[in-house]
Design an enzyme around this catalytic site. Structure first.
Site: not given
Lengths: 380, 634
Positions: B327, B351, B366, B390
């Site tokens: 990430s 999401d 996720d 996210c």
């Protein structure tokens, strides 16, 4: 003896050259020989002074040895040749006894028994005495015999040579044994053995040379291999010969200058005071310096030969001639070895190398030479 | 047989003798001339040859090895020094019995049979008599004492002192500075024999390797006259050596120590960069090793232990370790989206906790997805996408951008290439592209690949150094600084600096503001209730005395199969995810950018972020460093 005297009256080939008995004859000194020996000794001490790194102590020690040798020579010169002739057989037997004694009580240095020691009195090498005694005994042997010698006499003479040579060779001291053998053969040659024998012996030696290889001990073979190719072990067996050739070659025509030799002063040259001292001379004074020494040697030997030719009997002739030619053998073997044409054998350079024994023997020989020359019947 | 006549023929005998004596004398003169001829050949014909041999005997050209340049850190602390090392040497000519001496030495010092064999080989290669040959290097004081006491019984054995490299900080600096090694036969063939005569060591790794020409110095010579035993009698002439150049590194030993302590016994790497210059402030890779072991030759068992260890201590994770960025790449994906106009600041997505490509059954989850369906981040804009990390937002964005635009923009930040100036071991990582996949894998690029790239997974690989550099470029708002160790100017460095990528000028200020602000929120946005705080806030956000921008990341080690619960405990420790955290601070005046990697650490925020904060705290809060770094920046 009386027979000899009678036969001598009709003047022989050289008898016309009759001299007046001078002062030298009266004190039994040959001025030429003494002068040349002094020159060579002085020259030798100078080279030695350089070889030991300009220290005076070893030069002084060698001077004393030369002095003792000179005194011995002068004493030997006073003794008439007839005494030598008479005592020759006794000396020979005594010499053999001492050589035999070595096998029982001789002491060992570097793996060979060469020395007799009378504790507290003297250490000496009987083989050194034999260098003079062997020519003496042969001269004695041929003195009363017709020359050229008969085959039978040659045989006996060979036996007389072979016994001490084999005993000395067994010590083992191959160098001395060879020199003594050669001196004995020189007597035979000068006595006039026929050319058949001379060439026969030479061819026999050449033929048997390969067989000799198998008789040689390992270290002796190594010396021959090293002579042929010093580079096979440059830091070991080849070191001496490589360094001595380097010293000689780098000297050039006139040398690096007295005391300026780097090979000797920086210790690259081994045995630079004893067997290899000629390399010091060659390095510092060049070819010129060596030629000067060789000329002195030649003059000395020339004088020896003149003395032998003028000698009045067979004993004197053969003995003085042999002493002179043996001297040359030393010179040739030493310089040949140091300059790399013959294998390294422990032969010092006459008069110049450091050490007393060899000088004493040489000077004693010259004492006999002078005795032969100055004790002339005509002056009696 | 009867004698025919008793009387001797004296005249005849005399004639025979004269004949023989003259002949003999003639032979004598011939042989003398032969000797003179031989001497003439040696002294006149071969004179030059033997003069050369004689000079070679006497004159030795001794090299005077230069003293290797010292290496300092930015505060003048010595990192690489030269200290005397005591070697045991033997001069064969002075030894009575070599075998007995070696056996006796083995009783006294730690001398293995292998070392004896090596010694004998060296002995064979020596050039001249009385040349001493080393038996054992680097004697301990105790060994020196034991040998000294027994030396009287071992002629030819000596102890010789030589200057060798020493790293006072040992393992701490091993991966940052590199080390020298003893020159081996392979090196000897390759190297300039003149420049290295008398020098036993060469820089093999790191700074020591890169700046070898500067550190080495210039060899000097002296011509000396020696005797046959190798004793120097006098110096004929001499050209003195020029010492190697001293180097000052941007490294901060104290920060290096703090970073190393922060990692503790865990495997991982930390790279800290000064964004103003690209100067590396700390470069830690753990586990490490003591570089001093290699200087004088390491024994085989110790070396094998280091080489075969499962923790690969010889491997420089900071420069050579290539990992998924996870990430940590998200701010740059977001930046790409904004720069290309693919998203706007206000645009949002919903999401649900998962993402699925049209006409594809594969479920991209996720990180907070659960089987129960309660996961997901709800309504997400770009800020929240970054501070909450996210996945679905970036899956969506990545698919909209396409791999080509992602590749081109990430390339601007130095991914997929080696931008390090003076770190020879640094690697390029991997920035995947259509062309790359077709060439290497022989398969066309699938949209699914793009989805993974959006969250820094899939084929993309980065090194900790690359990530720290990219963060420094973000901190600089696009102004490029290539990472470098050397603080001073240097020709080698100048040449390398030409490869520095161009500054990034296509990013508008408001985009930098937005991205940096979002990264700041990762650390500082707190007390907003569940699901609204920055991902790192709970771990490092409280009590910060300065503003920090950061981003966590988690890199996959093993892929998780579809529909299978990820259970950290069930995986072997070494199959756990790698934890990343990147940061720079202070936000308004960036002085340090850092990348922290913890191998198999698990979650980036929880595990890696505290390490990053420790490093930044140490650098920014310690008054000594504040002064020092301020001075440097000026």
């Amino acid at each position: 003896m009386s027979q000899d005297f009678v036969r001598q009256l009709p003047a022989g080939g050289f008898e016309f050259h009759r001299r007046e008995a001078g002062i030298g004859d009266k004190i039994h000194v040959d001025a030429t020989i003494v002068f040349l020996l002094l020159c060579i000794s002085g020259y030798g001490l100078l080279i030695l002074y350089s070889a030991v790194g300009q220290q005076s102590a070893p030069v002084l020690a060698q001077s004393i040895k030369l002095g003792i040798a000179t005194v011995t020579m002068l004493i030997m010169a006073q003794i008439p040749p007839v005494v030598y002739l008479r005592f020759a057989p006794w000396l020979y037997v005594l010499g053999l006894l001492m050589l035999g004694l070595i096998y029982f009580v001789g002491f060992e240095v570097n793996g060979s028994r060469r020395w007799l020691r009378i504790p507290g009195v003297v250490n000496f090498q009987p083989s050194e005495i034999m260098k003079l005694v062997v020519p003496m005994i042969l001269a004695w042997y041929f003195h009363d015999r017709h020359l050229p010698p008969k085959t039978r006499h040659i045989g006996w003479a060979m036996l007389m040579i072979a016994i001490p040579v084999l005993m000395i060779g067994g010590q083992p001291d191959l160098g001395t044994a060879l020199i003594i053998g050669v001196s004995g053969l020189l007597v035979l040659f000068l006595a006039g053995i026929s050319w058949r024998f001379v060439f026969g012996a030479i061819s026999l030696m050449l033929v048997s040379a390969p067989a000799l290889w198998f008789i040689l001990r390992d270290y002796q073979r190594q010396r021959i291999l090293t002579l042929l190719d010093p580079e096979r072990d440059p830091l070991g067996a080849g070191w001496n010969i490589i360094q001595s050739k380097t010293a000689i070659g780098s000297g050039g025509l006139s040398g690096k200058g007295l005391f300026q030799g780097t090979q000797s002063n920086l210790d690259f040259l081994p045995e630079s005071q004893t067997d290899f001292i000629i390399a010091v001379l060659a390095e510092e004074l060049g070819l010129v310096g060596i030629v000067v020494l060789l000329i002195l040697y030649l003059l000395l030997m020339g004088r020896g030969i003149i003395i032998s030719v003028q000698a009045q009997d067979t004993f004197g002739r053969l003995l003085s001639g042999t002493i002179t030619f043996t001297f040359f053998v030393y010179v040739f073997v030493n310089i040949g070895m140091v300059s790399g044409v013959i294998p390294v054998v422990g032969v010092p350079l006459p008069i110049v190398s450091y050490g007393g024994t060899s000088v004493l023997t040489l000077f004693a020989g010259f004492g006999m030479l002078m005795s032969i020359h100055t004790h002339r019947r005509i002056t009696l | 047989m009867v004698e025919p006549l008793a009387l001797k023929d004296h005249t005849g005998e005399s004639r025979i003798y004269v004949e023989r004596a003259v002949l003999g004398f003639g032979l004598l003169i011939l042989l003398t001339l032969f000797l003179v001829g031989r001497l003439f050949y040696l002294q006149i014909v071969q004179h030059d040859v033997y003069t050369t041999l004689s000079d070679k005997n006497r004159i030795q050209v001794q090299s005077l090895p230069p003293i290797r340049g010292l290496i300092y850190d930015r505060n003048g602390e010595l990192i690489a020094d030269n200290i005397p090392s005591y070697n045991l040497v033997i001069t064969q000519e002075r030894v009575d019995d070599l075998d007995a001496t070696l056996t006796a030495l083995q009783q006294l010092v730690d001398l293995s049979d292998a070392e004896v064999v090596a010694f004998r080989n060296r002995m064979k290669r020596r050039q001249r008599p009385f040349e001493s040959v080393p038996v054992l290097f680097k004697l301990s004081p105790e060994e020196i004492a034991r040998v000294s006491v027994n030396r009287y019984s071992m002629p030819g054995v000596e102890i010789e002192a030589k200057l060798v490299r020493h790293y006072p900080r040992g393992a701490l600096m091993a991966h940052a500075v590199g080390s020298v090694r003893r020159i081996n036969e392979g090196d000897a063939r390759r190297l300039d024999a003149v420049a290295y005569s008398g020098t036993d060591h060469i820089g093999k790794i790191g700074i020591e390797r890169f700046y070898e020409p500067a550190l080495l110095g210039k060899v000097g010579y002296q011509r000396v006259e020696t005797d046959a035993r190798g004793k120097v009698m006098k110096v004929i002439d001499a050209t003195l050596p020029i010492p190697g150049e001293d180097l000052t590194l941007s490294l901060d030993s104290s920060l290096q120590q703090a970073a190393s302590d922060a990692l503790g016994d865990r495997r991982g790497a930390i790279v800290a960069i000064d964004p103003a210059t690209g100067g590396i402030l700390a470069l830690v890779s753990k586990p490490s090793y003591d570089p001093n072991l290699f200087v004088t030759g390491i024994d085989h068992a110790t070396y094998a232990g280091l080489r075969d260890s499962i923790d690969v201590p010889l491997f420089n994770r900071a420069l050579q370790g290539q990992y998924e960025p996870g990430s940590t790449i998200k701010p740059l994906i977001g930046l790409t989206g904004l720069v290309t106009g693919t998203v706007t600041e206000e645009a949002t997505i919903e999401d649900p906790g998962w993402f699925r490509l049209p006409n594809d059954s594969r479920l991209h989850r996720d990180w907070n997805w659960t089987k129960s369906g309660l996961g997901g981040h709800g309504t997400v804009n770009i800020r929240k996408a970054i501070y909450r990390s996210c996945n679905v937002y970036f899956y969506t964005l990545a698919v909209q951008l396409g791999i080509d635009r992602i590749h081109d923009h990430l390339a601007l930040f130095g991914f997929g290439r080696n931008t390090a100036l003076d770190l020879p071991e640094a690697r390029s990582g991997l920035l995947p592209s259509r062309a790359w996949k077709e060439e290497v894998r022989g398969v066309t690029w699938y949209p699914g690949d793009t989805v993974n790239i959006g969250i820094g997974q899939g084929d993309m690989l980065v090194t900790p150094l690359q990530l720290a550099t990219a963060v420094a470029v973000i901190a600089n708002r696009g102004k490029w600084v290539a990472p470098r160790m050397l603080m001073q100017e240097n020709e080698l460095l100048k040449a390398a600096a030409k490869r520095t990528p161009p500054d990034i000028d296509r990013v508008p200020d408001h985009v930098w503001d937005l991205i940096i602000e979002s990264m700041e929120m990762v650390v500082h946005r707190g007390n907003q209730g569940y699901g609204e705080n920055g991902t790192a806030w709970a771990y490092i956000g409280r009590g910060l005395e300065y503003r920090m921008a950061g981003k966590s990341g988690t890199a996959q080690v093993v892929g998780i199969r579809q529909g299978e619960e990820y259970d950290e405990d069930e995986l072997e420790e070494r199959q756990r995810k790698h934890a990343w955290f990147v940061a720079f601070a202070p936000v308004d005046n960036p002085q340090i950018a850092v990348a922290v990697l913890l191998e198999n650490g698990g979650g980036g925020s929880a595990i890696a972020s505290p390490v990053a904060r420790t490093v930044l705290d140490h650098y920014l809060l310690d008054p000594r460093h504040r002064v020092a770094s301020a001075a440097v920046n000026r």
